[in-house]
Design an enzyme around this catalytic site. Structure first.
Site, PDB file in Angstrom:
ATOM      1  N   GLY A 275      -3.199  -5.657   7.256  1.00 40.58           N
ATOM      2  CA  GLY A 275      -3.375  -7.099   7.409  1.00 40.58           C
ATOM      3  C   GLY A 275      -4.750  -7.646   7.119  1.00 40.58           C
ATOM      4  N   GLU A 317      -2.235   0.912   8.284  1.00 42.54           N
ATOM      5  CA  GLU A 317      -1.652   0.945   6.936  1.00 42.54           C
ATOM      6  C   GLU A 317      -2.047  -0.286   6.133  1.00 42.54           C
ATOM      7  OE1 GLU A 317       2.443   1.623   8.051  1.00 42.54           O
ATOM      8  OE2 GLU A 317       2.728  -0.493   8.527  1.00 42.54           O
ATOM      9  N   PRO A 318      -3.326  -0.351   5.730  1.00 45.61           N
ATOM     10  CA  PRO A 318      -3.772  -1.472   4.899  1.00 45.61           C
ATOM     11  C   PRO A 318      -3.250  -1.376   3.471  1.00 45.61           C
ATOM     12  CG  PRO A 318      -5.531   0.145   5.163  1.00 45.61           C
ATOM     13  CD  PRO A 318      -4.402   0.619   6.017  1.00 45.61           C
ATOM     14  N   GLY A 319      -3.046  -2.516   2.854  1.00 48.67           N
ATOM     15  CA  GLY A 319      -2.665  -2.551   1.441  1.00 48.67           C
ATOM     16  C   GLY A 319      -3.693  -3.354   0.677  1.00 48.67           C
ATOM     17  N   ARG A 320      -3.666  -4.673   0.904  1.00 48.96           N
ATOM     18  CA  ARG A 320      -4.516  -5.610   0.148  1.00 48.96           C
ATOM     19  C   ARG A 320      -5.998  -5.228   0.195  1.00 48.96           C
ATOM     20  NH1 ARG A 320      -2.707 -10.962  -0.383  1.00 48.96           N
ATOM     21  NH2 ARG A 320      -1.441 -10.628   1.469  1.00 48.96           N
ATOM     22  N   TYR A 361       2.708 -18.598  -3.105  1.00 45.64           N
ATOM     23  CA  TYR A 361       1.974 -18.898  -1.857  1.00 45.64           C
ATOM     24  C   TYR A 361       0.872 -19.936  -2.056  1.00 45.64           C
ATOM     25  CZ  TYR A 361       3.633 -14.047  -1.247  1.00 45.64           C
ATOM     26  OH  TYR A 361       4.363 -12.903  -1.221  1.00 45.64           O
ATOM     27  N   CYS A 388       8.036 -20.953 -19.218  1.00 46.95           N
ATOM     28  CA  CYS A 388       8.744 -22.208 -19.366  1.00 46.95           C
ATOM     29  C   CYS A 388       8.963 -22.809 -17.984  1.00 46.95           C
ATOM     30  CB  CYS A 388      10.082 -21.891 -20.016  1.00 46.95           C
ATOM     31  SG  CYS A 388      10.532 -23.127 -21.155  1.00 46.95           S
ATOM     32  N   GLU A 389       7.881 -23.199 -17.355  1.00 50.26           N
ATOM     33  CA  GLU A 389       7.936 -23.640 -15.962  1.00 50.26           C
ATOM     34  C   GLU A 389       6.651 -24.437 -15.699  1.00 50.26           C
ATOM     35  OE1 GLU A 389      10.435 -21.816 -13.959  1.00 50.26           O
ATOM     36  OE2 GLU A 389       9.868 -22.657 -12.032  1.00 50.26           O
TER      37      GLU A 389
HETATM   38  C1  LIG Z   1       4.770  -3.056   7.590  1.00 51.07           C
HETATM   39  C2  LIG Z   1       3.599  -3.413   6.772  1.00 51.07           C
HETATM   40  N1  LIG Z   1       2.541  -2.596   6.778  1.00 51.07           N
HETATM   41  C3  LIG Z   1       1.453  -2.851   6.030  1.00 51.07           C
HETATM   42  C4  LIG Z   1       1.381  -3.970   5.240  1.00 51.07           C
HETATM   43  C5  LIG Z   1       0.145  -4.188   4.430  1.00 51.07           C
HETATM   44  O1  LIG Z   1      -0.453  -5.370   4.704  1.00 51.07           O
HETATM   45  P1  LIG Z   1      -1.825  -5.765   3.975  1.00 51.07           P
HETATM   46  O2  LIG Z   1      -1.596  -5.666   2.540  1.00 51.07           O
HETATM   47  O3  LIG Z   1      -2.051  -7.155   4.436  1.00 51.07           O
HETATM   48  O4  LIG Z   1      -2.858  -4.840   4.491  1.00 51.07           O
HETATM   49  C6  LIG Z   1       2.458  -4.874   5.214  1.00 51.07           C
HETATM   50  C7  LIG Z   1       2.394  -6.131   4.457  1.00 51.07           C
HETATM   51  O5  LIG Z   1       2.156  -7.174   5.042  1.00 51.07           O
HETATM   52  C8  LIG Z   1       3.594  -4.569   6.003  1.00 51.07           C
HETATM   53  O6  LIG Z   1       4.652  -5.374   5.972  1.00 51.07           O
HETATM   54  N1  LIG Z   2       3.342 -10.417  -1.027  1.00 45.29           N
HETATM   55  C1  LIG Z   2       2.419 -10.974  -0.079  1.00 45.29           C
HETATM   56  C2  LIG Z   2       2.073 -10.003   1.000  1.00 45.29           C
HETATM   57  C3  LIG Z   2       3.275  -9.470   1.669  1.00 45.29           C
HETATM   58  C4  LIG Z   2       2.933  -8.498   2.665  1.00 45.29           C
HETATM   59  C5  LIG Z   2       4.055  -7.549   2.901  1.00 45.29           C
HETATM   60  N2  LIG Z   2       4.574  -7.603   4.235  1.00 45.29           N
HETATM   61  C6  LIG Z   2       1.194 -11.509  -0.795  1.00 45.29           C
HETATM   62  O1  LIG Z   2       1.157 -11.447  -1.982  1.00 45.29           O
HETATM   63  O2  LIG Z   2       0.285 -12.013  -0.202  1.00 45.29           O
END
Ligand SMILES: Cc1ncc(COP(=O)(O)O)c(C=O)c1O
Ligand SMILES: N[C@@H](CCCC[NH3+])C(=O)O
Length: 467
Positions: A275, A317-320, A361, A388-389
């Site tokens: 998050g 579990e970070p992603g972004r 978003y 086309c949007e």
């Molecule tokens: C279950 C879960 N874990 C981890 C993440 C990764 O979140 P972020 O990319 O904000 O770190 C998400 C996406 O929101 C998620 O749904």
């Molecule tokens: N797809 C979203 C994040 C979703 C996170 C997954 N639970 C974005 O681009 O910001």
């Protein structure tokens, strides 16, 4: 002539460069607009990972995702090292691969000792094919199919049980097998300030068991010999800048551990989700990776001491924040349309198909002309995609130097939820991606071809056009 703001910041694309020097890995990648290795070379071109962006486009085509290996590695290490520094118990960082799932990215984060969070059979297949250790893979999903669950069980990964349907299916599939390792995803009822679509921790969420069901869930799980429940999980949302919701979450989750012990469950893992937000524009001010990890560790340690509990293994579990600012997308500028007194549109050769976040978003991005980084930012233009949007606008009112067709526009911070959410709308082929490091660029995703576009198409006999 490059003009200068009173702040001393140059009014050119230089202002987006990170204050990075190769001996200083202290910058938190999520707080930068460009990858850590970004610099401007003697040709006034943007260089990432020692590679000239304009040359990369000549070599690999356009649009092109350019991923900086050093930035991803630095982010992985900062999560890992901060946990080591601030947490006395065991810990494990998982990469939320929904941010960008492909073989190279999975292999890259795994080489830094991270595990992987997958949200579907497809992401699981990708992580396994990349060679990730199944013991470090965790499957999420609020509606996993029976096939996905079977695949997860056969692969020996951990399943995040999200709801009763999930639990029942896992119990059925687990009969006659080794106990299946699960963690319970619970809805914490914690709100945070982020886009409505990417909030997940509030009560009205499709994810996780309702807090009102907690006792019943613990009682049920404690009686199932087919299940080995090792932990609890919660995730409150994405692109979050505040620290308090995660402090509250950490305290609440320790409470769940206390509650579960009443049912004889030996829950030893606590996963606080991801998050942490990133910088998409100069006005975004997320905490650093270290600033995010530290209070979570402190709250868990304090609450465990108070509750007289042993420290759980801490997972996140970070992603972004691991990959978002490690990538830019390079486009080639094409047509321009000036509507006197209204606005100037500059069109690029991609758009909502390679970056659906602005249209989904209303996300705001920054861009620069990569082949003239020092030119003054004299134009306010709207960057349009080629779909086309009418809503296919990547950036409204972007401040850019004067550009011409053929110039290379880079959009910053496109590493997360861009390629992974890409589509073939208007049958555009999906873009290629390269990873760059030390002056070398390697393809990690081949550009799709027209043949790829029709690969899954079927043409019934009776529809074949007869000449
Ligand atoms: C279950 C879960 N874990 C981890 C993440 C990764 O979140 P972020 O990319 O904000 O770190 C998400 C996406 O929101 C998620 O749904
Ligand atoms: N797809 C979203 C994040 C979703 C996170 C997954 N639970 C974005 O681009 O910001």
């Amino acid at each position: 002539m490059v003009s200068t703001h009173p702040s001393g910041v140059q009014d050119s694309a230089h202002k987006y460069l990170p204050l990075f020097n190769s001996k200083n890995f202290d910058l938190s990648p999520n707080q930068q607009l460009l990858p850590l290795t970004a610099k401007v070379n003697s040709q006034d071109c943007l260089e990432i990972g020692g590679c000239d962006v304009k040359t990369l486009v000549e070599q690999f085509g356009s649009p092109l995702y350019i991923l900086d290996e050093e930035t991803v590695r630095t982010a992985c290490r900062q999560y890992r090292d901060s946990l080591k520094r601030y947490y006395k118990g065991e810990s494990q960082v998982l990469y939320a691969s929904k941010a960008w799932s492909c073989l190279a990215v999975c292999a890259l984060v795994a080489s830094e000792g991270l595990g992987i969070d997958v949200a579907s059979g497809g992401e699981l297949y990708t992580a396994l094919t990349a060679g990730v250790n199944p013991e470090l893979i965790y499957l999420h999903g609020n509606n996993k199919s029976r096939e996905e669950l079977r695949y997860a069980i056969e692969s020996g990964i951990t399943i995040m049980a999200d709801n009763w349907h999930d639990l029942q299916q896992i119990v059925e599939l687990a009969q006659g097998q080794q106990p299946v390792r699960i963690m319970l995803r619970l809805t914490p009822g914690i709100d945070c300030h982020t886009h409505e679509y990417i909030r997940t921790g509030h009560l009205d969420s499709k994810f996780g068991f309702d807090p009102g069901d907690l006792d019943e869930v613990f009682a049920f799980v404690s009686k199932q010999t087919a299940l080995n429940c090792i932990g609890v999980h919660a995730h409150i949302g994405s692109q979050i800048f505040e620290l308090q919701p995660h402090r509250d979450l950490a305290a609440l989750m320790v409470q769940w551990l206390t509650d579960s012990a009443k049912y004889g469950l030996k829950i030893t893992n606590l996963n606080v989700g991801g998050g942490l937000g990133i910088t998409y524009t100069e006005s975004d001010d997320p905490p650093s990776i270290e600033e995010w990890v530290k209070p979570i560790c402190q709250v868990i340690e304090e609450t465990c001491t108070k509750e007289n509990l042993p420290l759980p293994k801490l997972l996140c579990e970070p992603g972004r924040s691991l990959i978002g600012t490690a990538c830019v997308t390079a486009y080639t500028i094409g047509s321009q349309k000036e509507i006197p007194g209204i606005r100037t549109y500059i069109a690029v050769d991609g758009g909502m198909s390679d970056n659906p976040r602005p249209i989904t978003y209303q996300s705001v991005y920054r861009a620069a002309i990569a082949n003239q980084m020092s030119q003054p930012l004299t134009q306010t233009v709207t960057i349009a995609g080629k779909h086309c949007e009418s809503g296919d606008i990547l950036i409204k009112n972007a401040q850019l130097s004067k550009s011409k067709p053929g110039d290379i526009l880079v959009v910053m911070a496109t590493g997360a939820y861009n390629y992974s959410m890409a589509s073939n709308y208007n049958r555009l082929t999906r873009s290629a991606a390269v990873i760059v490091a030390n002056g070398e660029a390697n393809l990690i995703l081949r550009r799709e071809t027209y043949q790829d576009l029709v690969r899954q198409d079927c043409l019934p006999e009776r529809l074949i056009q007869k000449s």
